[in-house]
Design a protein around this motif. Sequence first.
Motif, short mmCIF file in Angstrom:
data_model
loop_
_atom_site.label_atom_id
_atom_site.label_comp_id
_atom_site.label_asym_id
_atom_site.label_seq_id
_atom_site.Cartn_x
_atom_site.Cartn_y
_atom_site.Cartn_z
N ALA A 321 -32.43 -10.14 16.38
CA ALA A 321 -33.41 -9.91 15.33
C ALA A 321 -34.48 -8.94 15.81
O ALA A 321 -34.81 -8.86 16.99
CB ALA A 321 -34.06 -11.23 14.93
N LEU A 327 -35.84 -9.92 11.18
CA LEU A 327 -34.62 -9.56 10.47
C LEU A 327 -33.62 -8.93 11.43
O LEU A 327 -34.00 -8.08 12.25
CB LEU A 327 -34.92 -8.57 9.34
CG LEU A 327 -35.80 -9.11 8.21
CD1 LEU A 327 -36.27 -7.96 7.33
CD2 LEU A 327 -35.01 -10.13 7.37
N TYR A 331 -29.17 -6.24 7.97
CA TYR A 331 -29.31 -7.49 7.23
C TYR A 331 -28.92 -7.33 5.75
O TYR A 331 -28.71 -8.31 5.05
CB TYR A 331 -30.73 -8.03 7.35
CG TYR A 331 -31.82 -7.13 6.81
CD1 TYR A 331 -32.22 -7.17 5.48
CD2 TYR A 331 -32.47 -6.23 7.65
CE1 TYR A 331 -33.23 -6.35 5.00
CE2 TYR A 331 -33.48 -5.40 7.19
CZ TYR A 331 -33.85 -5.47 5.86
OH TYR A 331 -34.85 -4.64 5.39
N CYS A 332 -28.84 -6.10 5.27
CA CYS A 332 -28.45 -5.84 3.88
C CYS A 332 -27.48 -4.67 3.85
O CYS A 332 -27.70 -3.66 4.52
CB CYS A 332 -29.68 -5.52 3.04
SG CYS A 332 -29.32 -5.03 1.34
N GLY A 387 -33.47 -3.36 11.29
CA GLY A 387 -34.09 -4.65 11.01
C GLY A 387 -35.51 -4.52 10.50
O GLY A 387 -36.31 -5.46 10.62
N ARG A 400 -35.72 -12.80 -0.27
CA ARG A 400 -34.43 -12.79 0.42
C ARG A 400 -33.27 -12.60 -0.56
O ARG A 400 -32.18 -13.18 -0.40
CB ARG A 400 -34.25 -14.08 1.25
CG ARG A 400 -35.36 -14.30 2.27
CD ARG A 400 -35.06 -15.42 3.23
NE ARG A 400 -34.01 -15.03 4.19
CZ ARG A 400 -34.23 -14.33 5.30
NH1 ARG A 400 -35.45 -13.90 5.59
NH2 ARG A 400 -33.24 -14.04 6.11
N GLU A 403 -29.65 -11.53 0.48
CA GLU A 403 -28.63 -12.47 0.93
C GLU A 403 -27.55 -12.69 -0.12
O GLU A 403 -26.51 -13.30 0.16
CB GLU A 403 -29.28 -13.80 1.31
CG GLU A 403 -30.18 -13.68 2.55
CD GLU A 403 -30.83 -15.00 2.91
OE1 GLU A 403 -30.74 -15.96 2.12
OE2 GLU A 403 -31.45 -15.07 4.00
#
Length: 466
Positions: A321, A327, A331-332, A387, A400, A403
């Motif tokens: 992270a 993050l 992460y996306c 991140g 979030r 996710e």
Amino acid sequence: MSSPVPASPTPPPPDPRAGKRANWLAYETSAAAGELTVAHKPAQLFLEITSRCNLRCAKCGFAWDPELAKNGKDIPWPVLAKMDDFFAAATEVYTFGYGEMFLYPELAPLITVLKNHHCRVSGITNGTMIRPADVVWLVATGYDHLAFSIDGATEETMDRLRGASHKKIMNVLRLIHEEKQRRQSKAPNIVVNFVAQADNYKELPELARQLAPLGIYFFGVNPLHHFTVNPGGYDSYYDKYRLSHVDRSEWEALVAEAKGIAEGAGMIFENFVNPAFEWPAAESTAPVKLHVHAEPPPPEPPSAGDPVTAPTREAAPPPPANPDTGLPSMYCHYPWTTLYLSASGTAKVCCYMGVKEGLGSFTGETGIAGVWNGPQLQSVREHIRDGRVHPACRECVMHRSFENHAAAMNPIRAELFPPAPPAPPAPPPVEEVFAEPELTGLRRILRKFRGGWRSGAGANSTGAAT
């Protein structure tokens, strides 16, 4: 006489999804490497074909931001007509945004083009602008998923919250159901979205009863959206009508009642309201997601002849992270899979990005390709790869929402790479039987004689067993 020339075998038809599969695999490769400039195209497109709307829903941005309401536009048809290479690569295309999609004059031709490119097509409508002729082409073209926004079970509630006629919308749903029955078609799958708030939640079970005979595929319940960054005039509306003002036990009982009615009628029912967000514990200070999302349903079994070429990938260890944000890297994945084209001519990463955020114009000389690998989108990719949080992504990260990417992409991957059908059971082993050689002449006579001698009284005068 010459012998006939054998006919050459008919070549198999081209695979319409081969290009989409290659595009998806290129995305997985570029995302794994964290590339900022990518060779593939979006697997998912959002086309805000119009930002014009005939309603003024109390919760919508049009109600609390006059600039949005007076600046309604359409994506020019010539822009969409030049997107064949993007449509050929995309698996899923949404034909909605901040407006009512059925106000777009070229909607039917656009859907025809998308279906000719074998795209899965989805959209959201308020249902008030759909004519009987639209019902016919919706079913005839195989439009895949059409969601209706319905926030009440009475004429009074729908007029107060949306300025819409509940009776008219229900009649449109009935017409679609009857046309699907007439054509024996599963498409379009009809989805109903209900936004629950403090002044309409008690009508949820009654709406489920009204929808029960109409062949609805999916019934989803959502909360009022919460904005942390620049909520503007919407803030007071949200504070007044959010679900936290109602009794949680009563809410859950009504949801359970609606769920029983819906599922009894064959609908998929999902409640996306996160109770931990609406009714947080007094001591809780940690950020909580606005929505809860169930795991996507398993994909339907593939039809005969579907190739199974999905690569198997070993699960990589989770990346460390970022110490400043908490993050992880990458992460996306939305900036690698998705592009949102707004009616104003400005591109966005996805539908979670704010209505006033943008990545630059896609109507200029460089077109959509220039935006897809342009400096703004590369900057978003770089932030996510490291991140970090790009300014345009703050609201999404706050809740979030990123996710949800896996749940949104799983159906696409399952469609492109369907699982192999189960192997048929092996036939039972066949016991090998050896046939005796044929007996002739003297050997046959001796065989009969020996059989009669062994059986004694069991043989007659000819030596044959009785």
